[in-house]
Design an enzyme around this catalytic site. Structure first.
Site, short mmCIF file in Angstrom:
data_model
loop_
_atom_site.label_atom_id
_atom_site.label_comp_id
_atom_site.label_asym_id
_atom_site.label_seq_id
_atom_site.Cartn_x
_atom_site.Cartn_y
_atom_site.Cartn_z
N SER A 16 44.98 50.73 44.01
CA SER A 16 43.70 50.14 43.82
C SER A 16 42.49 50.99 44.09
CB SER A 16 43.58 48.77 44.33
OG SER A 16 42.40 48.37 44.26
N HIS A 41 45.01 51.06 39.51
CA HIS A 41 44.27 49.39 39.34
C HIS A 41 42.92 49.57 39.71
CE1 HIS A 41 44.70 45.09 39.88
NE2 HIS A 41 43.84 45.27 40.74
N ASP A 43 39.22 47.38 39.82
CA ASP A 43 38.72 46.22 40.08
C ASP A 43 37.26 46.03 39.86
OD1 ASP A 43 41.00 44.86 41.44
OD2 ASP A 43 40.88 46.43 43.06
N MET A 45 34.21 43.46 39.75
CA MET A 45 33.74 42.35 40.36
C MET A 45 32.25 41.97 40.13
SD MET A 45 35.40 42.69 44.19
CE MET A 45 37.06 43.09 44.30
N HIS A 75 41.41 45.01 36.26
CA HIS A 75 41.48 43.70 36.76
C HIS A 75 40.09 43.12 36.81
CE1 HIS A 75 42.31 40.92 40.52
NE2 HIS A 75 42.10 40.12 39.32
N MET A 77 37.40 40.74 37.15
CA MET A 77 36.98 39.28 38.17
C MET A 77 35.64 39.04 37.90
SD MET A 77 38.90 40.76 41.68
CE MET A 77 38.99 42.42 41.18
N MET A 146 47.77 36.91 42.03
CA MET A 146 47.06 37.20 43.14
C MET A 146 47.54 36.51 44.53
SD MET A 146 44.44 39.07 42.17
CE MET A 146 43.56 39.25 43.83
N ASP A 184 49.03 41.40 43.40
CA ASP A 184 47.72 42.22 44.08
C ASP A 184 47.28 41.37 45.04
OD1 ASP A 184 45.47 43.73 44.02
OD2 ASP A 184 44.70 42.73 42.60
C1 DX5 Z 1 41.15 42.33 45.50
C2 DX5 Z 1 41.56 43.12 44.48
C3 DX5 Z 1 42.62 43.99 44.83
C4 DX5 Z 1 42.26 44.83 46.26
C5 DX5 Z 1 43.66 44.93 46.83
O1 DX5 Z 1 40.22 41.26 45.02
O2 DX5 Z 1 41.98 42.56 43.23
O3 DX5 Z 1 43.23 44.71 43.89
O4 DX5 Z 1 41.65 46.22 45.79
O5 DX5 Z 1 43.31 45.49 48.07
P1 DX5 Z 1 44.45 45.37 49.27
O6 DX5 Z 1 45.62 46.00 48.59
O7 DX5 Z 1 43.71 46.31 50.32
O8 DX5 Z 1 45.03 43.87 49.48
ZN ZN Z 2 42.73 43.69 41.65
#
Ligand code: DX5
Ligand code: ZN
Length: 226
Positions: A16, A41, A43, A45, A75, A77, A146, A184
């Site tokens: 990620s 991956h 993310d 947000m 991903h 969010m 998740m 994840d």
């Molecule tokens: C959390 C993200 C993850 C995050 C995971 O909201 O969706 O993808 O980057 O990080 P680790 O592996 O450190 O929990």
């Molecule tokens: Zn993620």
């Protein structure tokens, strides 16, 4: 860009980028590619659906340019994902995963993703009942479980997630569906074996890869299999 291979097979590891050093993102992508990453991956947000803000389509586009080869697993969010699907598809995402909590009509949202020529994933927060995604399991390329509350990397894996992964794997198998299962949040070399055994196909890992001294060793340990 050909569609990614979404058939079940060997375990895939998806570092990620949330945990990478953003000032040298291209180098960090090259480093995990070299270290054996299968997917990337990414993310996204919005500070609304989750209490943190990361990056949007421009970031995805930069990751795409840095790595034309690796599968870009985005991903989302974000609230109101429908507004931004085109932008993320245009930025080069191979997979767009939306939270079931964010769409008033998840079936329609997933259909729109597929219409854009992108693989469609659905995901759900640890507190959301599995029933929320059961009706669309036949319409997705991937389900993302998740295993932390989304928003931040470096959180601890929620143990109850194992039962949820098993239940979804069992359901997908029983119905003979093609959906892959990604997990994840809090994935580490120390818990990866039980997550794989529960039925995960893809393990996303942020801090466990980018926080490790040796990326290749971390990816190998998470993938397992000797
Ligand atoms: C959390 C993200 C993850 C995050 C995971 O909201 O969706 O993808 O980057 O990080 P680790 O592996 O450190 O929990
Ligand atoms: Zn993620």
């Amino acid at each position: 860009m050909p569609k990614p291979d979404m058939t079940r097979g060997p375990i895939r590891v998806a570092p990620s980028l949330l945990s990478c050093r953003f000032e040298i993102m291209a180098e960090e992508i090259a480093a995990v590619a070299e270290a054996g990453a299968d997917w990337l991956h990414f993310d996204v947000m919005d500070g609304h659906f989750v209490p943190n803000i990361s990056v949007g389509p421009l970031g995805v586009e930069a990751a795409r340019r840095a790595s034309p080869e690796l599968v870009l697993d985005v991903h989302l969010m974000i609230s109101e994902p429908d507004k931004y699907l085109e932008a993320f598809a245009g930025a080069g995402a191979d997979i767009l995963t939306v939270h079931v909590e964010t769409s008033p009509d998840i079936r329609r949202t997933l259909g729109r993703i597929r219409d854009l020529g992108v693989c469609a994933g659905v995901t759900l927060n640890p507190g959301t009942p599995l029933e929320a995604v059961e009706t669309v399991l036949g319409e997705v390329d991937m389900v993302l479980v998740m295993s932390v509350n989304p928003g931040f990397s470096g959180q601890s894996f929620i143990p109850a997630s194992l039962g949820r992964i098993r239940a979804l794997r069992e359901r997908i198998g029983r119905e003979g569906l093609p959906a892959l299962l990604e997990v994840d949040g809090g994935v580490k070399p120390g818990n990866a074996a039980e997550i794989r055994e529960a039925g995960a196909d893809i393990l996303a890992a942020g801090s466990a890869v980018y926080g490790a001294g040796d990326y290749a060793e971390a990816i190998r340990a998470i993938r397992g299999g000797g």
